[in-house]
Design a protein around this motif. Sequence first.
Motif, PDB file in Angstrom:
ATOM      1  N   TRP A  37      16.971 -16.914  61.770  1.00 25.28           N
ATOM      2  CA  TRP A  37      17.912 -18.031  61.792  1.00 25.28           C
ATOM      3  C   TRP A  37      18.715 -17.933  63.091  1.00 25.28           C
ATOM      4  O   TRP A  37      19.248 -16.874  63.418  1.00 25.28           O
ATOM      5  CB  TRP A  37      18.851 -17.988  60.603  1.00 25.28           C
ATOM      6  CG  TRP A  37      18.229 -18.447  59.324  1.00 25.28           C
ATOM      7  CD1 TRP A  37      17.663 -17.670  58.355  1.00 25.28           C
ATOM      8  CD2 TRP A  37      18.102 -19.796  58.864  1.00 25.28           C
ATOM      9  NE1 TRP A  37      17.200 -18.453  57.320  1.00 25.28           N
ATOM     10  CE2 TRP A  37      17.456 -19.770  57.616  1.00 25.28           C
ATOM     11  CE3 TRP A  37      18.476 -21.040  59.384  1.00 25.28           C
ATOM     12  CZ2 TRP A  37      17.178 -20.918  56.872  1.00 25.28           C
ATOM     13  CZ3 TRP A  37      18.199 -22.189  58.654  1.00 25.28           C
ATOM     14  CH2 TRP A  37      17.556 -22.119  57.413  1.00 25.28           C
ATOM     15  N   PHE A  38      18.778 -19.066  63.766  1.00 26.31           N
ATOM     16  CA  PHE A  38      19.603 -19.210  64.957  1.00 26.31           C
ATOM     17  C   PHE A  38      20.641 -20.290  64.695  1.00 26.31           C
ATOM     18  O   PHE A  38      20.483 -21.107  63.788  1.00 26.31           O
ATOM     19  CB  PHE A  38      18.747 -19.639  66.166  1.00 26.31           C
ATOM     20  CG  PHE A  38      17.795 -18.592  66.663  1.00 26.31           C
ATOM     21  CD1 PHE A  38      16.577 -18.378  66.027  1.00 26.31           C
ATOM     22  CD2 PHE A  38      18.107 -17.834  67.782  1.00 26.31           C
ATOM     23  CE1 PHE A  38      15.682 -17.416  66.500  1.00 26.31           C
ATOM     24  CE2 PHE A  38      17.224 -16.884  68.266  1.00 26.31           C
ATOM     25  CZ  PHE A  38      16.011 -16.686  67.606  1.00 26.31           C
ATOM     26  N   ARG A  39      21.656 -20.305  65.510  1.00 23.64           N
ATOM     27  CA  ARG A  39      22.611 -21.402  65.432  1.00 23.64           C
ATOM     28  C   ARG A  39      23.093 -21.747  66.831  1.00 23.64           C
ATOM     29  O   ARG A  39      23.083 -20.914  67.733  1.00 23.64           O
ATOM     30  CB  ARG A  39      23.798 -21.046  64.533  1.00 23.64           C
ATOM     31  CG  ARG A  39      24.722 -19.959  65.076  1.00 23.64           C
ATOM     32  CD  ARG A  39      25.816 -19.670  64.061  1.00 23.64           C
ATOM     33  NE  ARG A  39      26.775 -18.696  64.568  1.00 23.64           N
ATOM     34  CZ  ARG A  39      27.818 -18.257  63.867  1.00 23.64           C
ATOM     35  NH1 ARG A  39      28.028 -18.701  62.642  1.00 23.64           N
ATOM     36  NH2 ARG A  39      28.637 -17.375  64.400  1.00 23.64           N
ATOM     37  N   GLN A  40      23.491 -23.003  66.956  1.00 24.70           N
ATOM     38  CA  GLN A  40      24.015 -23.459  68.233  1.00 24.70           C
ATOM     39  C   GLN A  40      25.175 -24.403  67.991  1.00 24.70           C
ATOM     40  O   GLN A  40      25.013 -25.466  67.379  1.00 24.70           O
ATOM     41  CB  GLN A  40      22.937 -24.140  69.073  1.00 24.70           C
ATOM     42  CG  GLN A  40      23.393 -24.458  70.488  1.00 24.70           C
ATOM     43  CD  GLN A  40      22.244 -24.787  71.410  1.00 24.70           C
ATOM     44  OE1 GLN A  40      21.152 -25.145  70.978  1.00 24.70           O
ATOM     45  NE2 GLN A  40      22.479 -24.656  72.699  1.00 24.70           N
ATOM     46  N   ARG A  46      22.644 -20.891  72.238  1.00 22.54           N
ATOM     47  CA  ARG A  46      22.049 -20.586  70.948  1.00 22.54           C
ATOM     48  C   ARG A  46      22.131 -19.084  70.693  1.00 22.54           C
ATOM     49  O   ARG A  46      21.873 -18.281  71.596  1.00 22.54           O
ATOM     50  CB  ARG A  46      20.590 -21.042  70.937  1.00 22.54           C
ATOM     51  CG  ARG A  46      19.875 -20.863  69.619  1.00 22.54           C
ATOM     52  CD  ARG A  46      18.477 -21.433  69.685  1.00 22.54           C
ATOM     53  NE  ARG A  46      18.509 -22.880  69.877  1.00 22.54           N
ATOM     54  CZ  ARG A  46      17.414 -23.631  69.946  1.00 22.54           C
ATOM     55  NH1 ARG A  46      16.210 -23.058  69.859  1.00 22.54           N
ATOM     56  NH2 ARG A  46      17.512 -24.917  70.115  1.00 22.54           N
ATOM     57  N   GLU A  47      22.493 -18.688  69.495  1.00 12.71           N
ATOM     58  CA  GLU A  47      22.556 -17.277  69.160  1.00 12.71           C
ATOM     59  C   GLU A  47      21.765 -17.007  67.889  1.00 12.71           C
ATOM     60  O   GLU A  47      21.688 -17.845  66.992  1.00 12.71           O
ATOM     61  CB  GLU A  47      24.015 -16.810  68.984  1.00 12.71           C
ATOM     62  CG  GLU A  47      24.730 -17.362  67.767  1.00 12.71           C
ATOM     63  CD  GLU A  47      26.071 -16.697  67.512  1.00 12.71           C
ATOM     64  OE1 GLU A  47      26.341 -15.608  68.054  1.00 12.71           O
ATOM     65  OE2 GLU A  47      26.851 -17.279  66.732  1.00 12.71           O
ATOM     66  N   ARG A  48      21.178 -15.843  67.863  1.00 20.82           N
ATOM     67  CA  ARG A  48      20.440 -15.475  66.673  1.00 20.82           C
ATOM     68  C   ARG A  48      21.403 -14.884  65.658  1.00 20.82           C
ATOM     69  O   ARG A  48      22.190 -13.993  65.974  1.00 20.82           O
ATOM     70  CB  ARG A  48      19.325 -14.466  66.990  1.00 20.82           C
ATOM     71  CG  ARG A  48      18.322 -14.342  65.851  1.00 20.82           C
ATOM     72  CD  ARG A  48      17.104 -13.541  66.237  1.00 20.82           C
ATOM     73  NE  ARG A  48      17.315 -12.108  66.043  1.00 20.82           N
ATOM     74  CZ  ARG A  48      16.345 -11.210  66.096  1.00 20.82           C
ATOM     75  NH1 ARG A  48      15.104 -11.600  66.394  1.00 20.82           N
ATOM     76  NH2 ARG A  48      16.603  -9.944  65.911  1.00 20.82           N
ATOM     77  N   CYS A  51      17.376 -12.005  61.187  1.00 20.70           N
ATOM     78  CA  CYS A  51      15.921 -12.109  61.179  1.00 20.70           C
ATOM     79  C   CYS A  51      15.377 -11.262  60.035  1.00 20.70           C
ATOM     80  O   CYS A  51      15.936 -10.201  59.726  1.00 20.70           O
ATOM     81  CB  CYS A  51      15.355 -11.625  62.514  1.00 20.70           C
ATOM     82  SG  CYS A  51      13.568 -11.758  62.663  1.00 20.70           S
ATOM     83  N   ASP A  61      22.187  -9.919  63.680  1.00 17.82           N
ATOM     84  CA  ASP A  61      22.501  -9.902  65.097  1.00 17.82           C
ATOM     85  C   ASP A  61      23.916 -10.326  65.441  1.00 17.82           C
ATOM     86  O   ASP A  61      24.585  -9.681  66.235  1.00 17.82           O
ATOM     87  CB  ASP A  61      21.522 -10.821  65.844  1.00 17.82           C
ATOM     88  CG  ASP A  61      20.103 -10.343  65.692  1.00 17.82           C
ATOM     89  OD1 ASP A  61      19.335 -11.019  64.989  1.00 17.82           O
ATOM     90  OD2 ASP A  61      19.777  -9.289  66.256  1.00 17.82           O
ATOM     91  N   TYR A  95      22.033 -25.153  62.574  1.00 16.26           N
ATOM     92  CA  TYR A  95      21.310 -23.932  62.219  1.00 16.26           C
ATOM     93  C   TYR A  95      19.808 -24.223  62.222  1.00 16.26           C
ATOM     94  O   TYR A  95      19.347 -25.185  61.613  1.00 16.26           O
ATOM     95  CB  TYR A  95      21.760 -23.430  60.847  1.00 16.26           C
ATOM     96  CG  TYR A  95      23.114 -22.777  60.896  1.00 16.26           C
ATOM     97  CD1 TYR A  95      24.267 -23.528  61.056  1.00 16.26           C
ATOM     98  CD2 TYR A  95      23.244 -21.384  60.803  1.00 16.26           C
ATOM     99  CE1 TYR A  95      25.517 -22.931  61.130  1.00 16.26           C
ATOM    100  CE2 TYR A  95      24.487 -20.779  60.862  1.00 16.26           C
ATOM    101  CZ  TYR A  95      25.607 -21.556  61.029  1.00 16.26           C
ATOM    102  OH  TYR A  95      26.852 -20.945  61.099  1.00 16.26           O
ATOM    103  N   SER A 111      14.754 -15.462  71.522  1.00 13.94           N
ATOM    104  CA  SER A 111      14.382 -16.785  71.020  1.00 13.94           C
ATOM    105  C   SER A 111      13.102 -17.289  71.673  1.00 13.94           C
ATOM    106  O   SER A 111      12.312 -17.992  71.025  1.00 13.94           O
ATOM    107  CB  SER A 111      15.518 -17.777  71.252  1.00 13.94           C
ATOM    108  OG  SER A 111      15.809 -17.902  72.637  1.00 13.94           O
ATOM    109  N   TRP A 117       9.609 -23.714  65.506  1.00 10.91           N
ATOM    110  CA  TRP A 117      11.006 -24.017  65.258  1.00 10.91           C
ATOM    111  C   TRP A 117      11.133 -25.230  64.342  1.00 10.91           C
ATOM    112  O   TRP A 117      10.337 -26.175  64.429  1.00 10.91           O
ATOM    113  CB  TRP A 117      11.730 -24.337  66.576  1.00 10.91           C
ATOM    114  CG  TRP A 117      11.901 -23.156  67.465  1.00 10.91           C
ATOM    115  CD1 TRP A 117      10.967 -22.610  68.302  1.00 10.91           C
ATOM    116  CD2 TRP A 117      13.073 -22.358  67.585  1.00 10.91           C
ATOM    117  NE1 TRP A 117      11.495 -21.519  68.950  1.00 10.91           N
ATOM    118  CE2 TRP A 117      12.779 -21.339  68.530  1.00 10.91           C
ATOM    119  CE3 TRP A 117      14.339 -22.381  67.007  1.00 10.91           C
ATOM    120  CZ2 TRP A 117      13.724 -20.367  68.899  1.00 10.91           C
ATOM    121  CZ3 TRP A 117      15.260 -21.426  67.373  1.00 10.91           C
ATOM    122  CH2 TRP A 117      14.956 -20.431  68.306  1.00 10.91           C
TER     123      TRP A 117
END
Length: 127
Positions: A37-40, A46-48, A51, A61, A95, A111, A117
């Motif tokens: 899962w990432f989010r921005q 974007r950050e992870r 996982c 992370d 997300y 990423s 994605w």
Amino acid sequence: QLQLVESGGGLVPPGGSLTLSCAVSNFSLDKDLAIAWFRQAPGKARERVTCISSTGGVTNDAASVKGRVAISRDNVKNTVYLRMSSLKPEDTAVYYCAAEESPSTFCPPFSSWFRYWGKGTQVTVSS
């Protein structure tokens, strides 16, 4: 072609909880597949967030969500979940879930290593 579809986003008050889902199609979660899962957030990189490897090993992370998120996978439903609690306004972001074929305990660290994605789901934390 493997496809990912996120759901479960929405408007949540501060301190609330939310569970996001990432439905995987055209590929079985029983195989070697790591999901992250990432989010921005607007104006931010974007950050992870976290996982989960094909064997269920979890890598968390983002220090900002430490102790407030839990990732899990249901290989029968072919779905990965992100449970978030004690939500803060700074958790507001789109997300995304991402997937990559990865053996056993490995979660790709970057990423750019994830080929697949979803389109993302908006989470807004506000009163």
